[in-house]
Design an enzyme around this catalytic site. Sequence first.
Site, PDB file in Angstrom:
ATOM      1  N   LYS A  75       0.811  -1.221   0.000  1.00  0.00           N
ATOM      2  CA  LYS A  75       0.000   0.000   0.000  1.00  0.00           C
ATOM      3  C   LYS A  75       0.846   1.273   0.000  1.00  0.00           C
ATOM      4  O   LYS A  75       0.432   2.300  -0.514  1.00  0.00           O
ATOM      5  CB  LYS A  75      -0.940   0.006   1.207  1.00  0.00           C
ATOM      6  CG  LYS A  75      -2.020  -1.079   1.158  1.00  0.00           C
ATOM      7  CD  LYS A  75      -3.003  -0.858   0.027  1.00  0.00           C
ATOM      8  CE  LYS A  75      -4.166  -1.833   0.092  1.00  0.00           C
ATOM      9  NZ  LYS A  75      -5.066  -1.722  -1.088  1.00  0.00           N
ATOM     10  N   GLU A  88     -10.090   5.467   2.662  1.00  0.00           N
ATOM     11  CA  GLU A  88     -10.899   4.365   3.158  1.00  0.00           C
ATOM     12  C   GLU A  88      -9.946   3.198   3.427  1.00  0.00           C
ATOM     13  O   GLU A  88      -8.880   3.124   2.821  1.00  0.00           O
ATOM     14  CB  GLU A  88     -11.949   3.952   2.119  1.00  0.00           C
ATOM     15  CG  GLU A  88     -11.476   2.987   1.034  1.00  0.00           C
ATOM     16  CD  GLU A  88     -10.413   3.551   0.097  1.00  0.00           C
ATOM     17  OE1 GLU A  88     -10.326   4.789  -0.020  1.00  0.00           O
ATOM     18  OE2 GLU A  88      -9.651   2.765  -0.492  1.00  0.00           O
ATOM     19  N   SER A 115       1.794  -9.752  -0.775  1.00  0.00           N
ATOM     20  CA  SER A 115       1.470  -8.326  -0.763  1.00  0.00           C
ATOM     21  C   SER A 115       1.598  -7.671   0.609  1.00  0.00           C
ATOM     22  O   SER A 115       1.736  -6.461   0.711  1.00  0.00           O
ATOM     23  CB  SER A 115       0.066  -8.111  -1.305  1.00  0.00           C
ATOM     24  OG  SER A 115      -0.854  -8.893  -0.571  1.00  0.00           O
TER      25      SER A 115
END
Lengths: 279, 406
Positions: free
Chosen positions: B99, B121, B388
């Site tokens: 991210k 969000e 990830s």
Amino acid sequence: MTTRIDRRMAALKQEGRPALVTYFMGGDPDYDTSLEIMKALPKAGSDIIELGMPFSDPMADGPAIQAAGLRALRAGQTLKKTLAMAADFRKEDDETPIVLMGYYNPIYSYGVDSFLADAKASGIDGLIVVDLPPEMDEELCIPALKAGVNFIRLATPTTDDHRLPKVLQNTSGFVYYVSMTGITGSALPDTTNVAAAVSRIKAHTDLPVCVGFGVKTAEQARAIGASADGVVVGTAIVNAVANVIDGNGKMTANPAEAVATLVDGLARGVRRARLAPAD
Amino acid sequence: MNQPVAPNSFRTGPDEQGMFGIFGGRFVAETLMPLILDLEKEWDAAKNDPAFRAELQALSTHYAGRPSKLYYAEGLSNHLGGAKIYFKREDLNHTGSHKINNCLGQILLAKRMGRKRIIAETGAGQHGVASATVAARFGFPCVVYMGATDVERQKPNVFRMKLLGAQVNAVSAGHGTLKDAMNEALRDWVTNVEDTYYLIGTAAGPHPYPEMVREFQSAIGNEARAQILEQEGRLPDVIIAAVGGGSNAIGIFHPFLDDKDVKIIGIEAGGRGLDGEEHCASMNAGRPGVLHGNRTYLLQDSDGQIKDGHSISAGLDYPGVGPEHSWLRDTGRVDYVPILDDEALEAFQLTTQKEGIIPALESSHAIAHAMKIAPTMRKDEIIIVNLSGRGDKDVHTVAGMMGMEI
């Protein structure tokens, strides 16, 4: 061709007063009560009806309209039933314009062509679809215009003079000026800003300009109606319904009567809008 | 249903309207439209601006820790007895997931646009943490919307966000998951349009977000491509990544899309099975619709009302998917398959035991599929799994599933 919206707006212009445009949520709290509310609206002085199509994810709506949509969906409301509600209403009122208001996905899911055919057959005059800006006109706006259904666009404080022509290009019926940035049901803006915004839009179009977002009382309706061609009231009506439903979903009073009382007051407000203050 | 013919290149989208075939677009309220057009203009300028790219490169290297390693998971590969499995170690990035790649890019864009307030969000909290991190680093106030259910199941991340100075707003609408958080973030944005930058965490939403987020995340695939060529002297046979909104997946997929011999597989959350309602496999069990600014595959009922879905993994608990994935699905370039909660949990445990790596539950879905296909492949074949994120945030959930208290 003209629609009921065009005819009603022309008549009110003759009469010299703004339109009272009332929004309610189709199917809230249930189909029969909601149809009763719809029938009560013109009798209490509403000139144009906005029939809300409930959606699971109403991204531009505040808590009141979110909750109303969820009540309607829980009671089994669907787009098909919302169209049926309009058709039921039309059995006894063939004059009051009906504008469907909501979000695109239920229409897309229904199928644009069959939706327009069924909407037309149900006596729908116009559409307000919040998440279809002019950039997406090929989706529904152009097909709606071809089918003879008005496509009413929202203009906002962020729609500057450069963008206004694009927003107005395929708009018909009226322009809905959202008087503030934000979600439905927020605070009322300064009415002097509203008057300036209305004249800014009118410099670009001959269409009537109706103003909404934040109008709750007869006095506010009067003040907005002094400059606008129409005053849109939504959250206050939805709240009038919510206020007579208890925590268990039981009605503690007649929602249609509660709505009628509110709308009657608002109607008096818009009818005073163009009178001199001394009156 | 549209079955577009295969294009000459799978890497040229979206078109000028922000469409990937019929998917994508700009389905937003008029209030947001001028802002989105402005964002598109700034993004077009920034992506070709050497100074912007240099600043992002420096932050990626020295702050996020890129490039992330491409690690040969020998223990797991030997245990499964088939193809060689490599992990792209996004879990080693600063903040513990992919991210940060997107957040660094977008915070520089927000700064460039003179916007001072950041909203985001989050589902699992990884994007919320990454957003709060870059907001702290650049001195911007940050508000994170998070579903109430997710606040409950991702407590460590909620606390991290607060430590980083972000305000975390729990959203109790719907099932209290990522979809509801996104609705509320959009409501904030439409209200505070003057000063606010919406830092969307995945490759979804209105154009230009899907393209922009993909570009920021493509560092993953660009590095992986160079690394596997260096380490193995050839491209992999299979690439696997988990798909919620799909940003880590599009990031590793995109640089390989025109390598036609590389099989690409996206993993959806199969939850408790596709027969019932408790899954988030929008591309296997949904149909195209319009939500959150774009057209894409969605879980919805016959009336077009969006369903809530379910996944053990908060990061995959979303009833839609980024529009480019929908297009890659329909063109047949990428296969999208579901993995169940239980299978992901098994992969979580096996990876922990055989590799000494605790993977995020999202990434565990991708590993679970590698576990299924590796034994059917030759030992000289190669799978790259996008790992990830790290799984520290999931230990409470996993303990609960294993019937333990911690």
